[in-house]
Structure formats: C-alpha cells, structure tokens
Design an enzyme around this catalytic site. Structure first.
Site, PDB file in Angstrom:
ATOM      1  N   GLN A 121     -12.226   0.340   0.555  1.00  0.00           N
ATOM      2  CA  GLN A 121     -12.381  -1.077   0.920  1.00  0.00           C
ATOM      3  C   GLN A 121     -11.552  -1.940  -0.020  1.00  0.00           C
ATOM      4  OE1 GLN A 121     -16.384  -2.687   0.711  1.00  0.00           O
ATOM      5  NE2 GLN A 121     -15.834  -4.483   1.928  1.00  0.00           N
ATOM      6  N   HIS A 162     -15.589  -5.597   7.711  1.00  0.00           N
ATOM      7  CA  HIS A 162     -14.692  -5.542   8.878  1.00  0.00           C
ATOM      8  C   HIS A 162     -14.712  -4.134   9.443  1.00  0.00           C
ATOM      9  CE1 HIS A 162     -12.457  -4.924   5.152  1.00  0.00           C
ATOM     10  NE2 HIS A 162     -11.728  -4.032   5.802  1.00  0.00           N
ATOM     11  N   HIS A 213     -12.515  -1.537  11.574  1.00  0.00           N
ATOM     12  CA  HIS A 213     -11.158  -1.251  12.039  1.00  0.00           C
ATOM     13  C   HIS A 213     -11.201  -0.592  13.418  1.00  0.00           C
ATOM     14  CE1 HIS A 213      -9.021  -1.489   8.021  1.00  0.00           C
ATOM     15  NE2 HIS A 213     -10.240  -1.276   7.589  1.00  0.00           N
ATOM     16  N   ASP A 225      -4.226  -6.357  12.473  1.00  0.00           N
ATOM     17  CA  ASP A 225      -4.042  -6.058  11.045  1.00  0.00           C
ATOM     18  C   ASP A 225      -2.577  -6.290  10.655  1.00  0.00           C
ATOM     19  OD1 ASP A 225      -5.795  -3.939   8.969  1.00  0.00           O
ATOM     20  OD2 ASP A 225      -3.702  -4.398   8.546  1.00  0.00           O
ATOM     21  N   ASN A 271     -14.846   0.805   5.950  1.00  0.00           N
ATOM     22  CA  ASN A 271     -14.841   1.231   4.549  1.00  0.00           C
ATOM     23  C   ASN A 271     -15.784   0.360   3.717  1.00  0.00           C
ATOM     24  OD1 ASN A 271     -12.767   3.061   5.200  1.00  0.00           O
ATOM     25  ND2 ASN A 271     -11.202   1.492   4.890  1.00  0.00           N
TER      26      ASN A 271
HETATM   27  P1  5GP Z   1      -9.961  -2.208   4.026  1.00  0.00           P
HETATM   28  O1  5GP Z   1      -9.008  -1.396   3.208  1.00  0.00           O
HETATM   29  O2  5GP Z   1     -10.685  -3.249   3.181  1.00  0.00           O
HETATM   30  O3  5GP Z   1     -10.895  -1.393   4.863  1.00  0.00           O
HETATM   31  O4  5GP Z   1      -9.064  -2.971   5.073  1.00  0.00           O
HETATM   32  C1  5GP Z   1      -8.439  -4.186   4.834  1.00  0.00           C
HETATM   33  C2  5GP Z   1      -7.408  -4.364   5.917  1.00  0.00           C
HETATM   34  O5  5GP Z   1      -7.076  -5.730   5.994  1.00  0.00           O
HETATM   35  C3  5GP Z   1      -6.109  -3.592   5.667  1.00  0.00           C
HETATM   36  O6  5GP Z   1      -5.856  -2.760   6.785  1.00  0.00           O
HETATM   37  C4  5GP Z   1      -5.070  -4.690   5.503  1.00  0.00           C
HETATM   38  O7  5GP Z   1      -3.833  -4.334   6.070  1.00  0.00           O
HETATM   39  C5  5GP Z   1      -5.713  -5.847   6.225  1.00  0.00           C
HETATM   40  N1  5GP Z   1      -5.359  -7.174   5.720  1.00  0.00           N
HETATM   41  C6  5GP Z   1      -5.399  -7.570   4.416  1.00  0.00           C
HETATM   42  N2  5GP Z   1      -5.064  -8.882   4.329  1.00  0.00           N
HETATM   43  C7  5GP Z   1      -4.831  -9.307   5.593  1.00  0.00           C
HETATM   44  C8  5GP Z   1      -4.444 -10.584   6.141  1.00  0.00           C
HETATM   45  O8  5GP Z   1      -4.261 -11.580   5.431  1.00  0.00           O
HETATM   46  N3  5GP Z   1      -4.306 -10.660   7.484  1.00  0.00           N
HETATM   47  C9  5GP Z   1      -4.516  -9.561   8.301  1.00  0.00           C
HETATM   48  N4  5GP Z   1      -4.348  -9.753   9.625  1.00  0.00           N
HETATM   49  N5  5GP Z   1      -4.861  -8.353   7.818  1.00  0.00           N
HETATM   50  C10 5GP Z   1      -5.017  -8.228   6.479  1.00  0.00           C
END
Ligand code: 5GP
Ligand code: ZN
Length: 136
Positions: free
Chosen positions: A95, A101, A103, A32, A88
C-alpha cells in the site's frame, strides 16, 4: 470525514482532475496513473478510510457493488481476458496511498504482468496450527 492532506480525498472530491469512469454519491472510479495494464482502475470511497480495516461494512459493501457494476463493462469494452481485483493494506503489502482503494486490473493474454504469487509449501500439521492461531 475527509483528510485535508490526502491526495485520494482530493481526487475523489473532484478537486484534482482524474479520468473518471464511474461516479456516484459515495464513490469515484478513476484510471490509475501508473497502470499495470490498459484500463487499470481504482475504486475510491469519497470518505477517507486509511485501509480495509478502517472501512465500515456498509462502505465495503458499496465498493463491491461498484465493482460489480463497472468490472463487467471494463471486461467487455476493453476486450480483456481476465481481471485481478487487488487491495493492498500496509506498506509490507504494497500500500502506497493511505486511502482505501480497490484495484481493478484487466488482464490480457501475454500482458507480461506478474500479479500472482509463487506458491509455497505447507504441511497438514502446520495448516492445523495456523488455523488454530487465526481462530484464536
Ligand atoms: P497502492 O500501491 O497503494 O495499492 O496503489 C496506489 C495506486 O495509486 C498505484 O497504482 C498508483 O499508480 C496510483 N496513483 C498514485 N497517485 C495517483 C494519482 O495521483 N492519480 C491516479 N490516477 N493514480 C495514482
Ligand atoms: Zn483520503
């Protein structure tokens, strides 16, 4: 199917570079870019599914199978003390990227993160009503 506008589709396909810690025909596991802790990783299916509810059962099993492979290795090699598996769905639930995805968040004693919730209170009567509401 992929979504041409989805960043995780591009990352999963290798079109956008990422720090990949595992890959097979169906999944890529990346570090991440905004890590909660050292080693925070995301399991991405290569197909585009918006969230858990859109994920076919086979893909859900596949994601868990990948977690079973990679999480113990992360625990051991990062010397983590624990791990949160977080997933999420929907903006209200946190999300931010609309591509399923999972985590993997290694936890370290005194890492300062707050991934757990504040326990509420509920009566046995309320639990009974909620149970009936869910069962339908
Ligand atoms: P969510 O909040 O949707 O459950 O998690 C999205 C996750 O994706 C976040 O932890 C954020 O830091 C990560 N993330 C967002 N854009 C990118 C990216 O371009 N590359 C990587 N490696 N992680 C990302
Ligand atoms: Zn996607």
């Amino acid at each position: 199917m992929r979504d041409a506008n989805c960043i995780f589709c591009k990352i999963a396909a290798g079109e956008i570079p990422s720090k990949t810690i595992y890959e097979d025909v169906d999944f890529r596991v990346i570090l991440d870019l905004g890590p909660a802790t050292k080693g925070h990783a995301l399991i991405l299916p290569k197909e585009h599914y918006e969230d858990f509810f859109a994920l076919p059962e086979e893909a859900a099993k596949g994601a868990v199978s990948v977690a079973k492979k990679i999480a113990p290795k992360m625990m051991a090699n990062l010397h983590a003390d624990g791990m949160n598996l977080v997933q999420n769905n929907g903006e209200t639930a946190g999300q931010t990227v609309k591509h399923f995805h999972l985590h993997l968040i290694p936890r370290y004693k005194d890492d300062g993160q707050h991934i757990l919730w504040n326990p509420g209170e509920v009566s046995q009567e309320e639990l009974e009503l909620i149970k009936d509401q869910i069962i339908g």
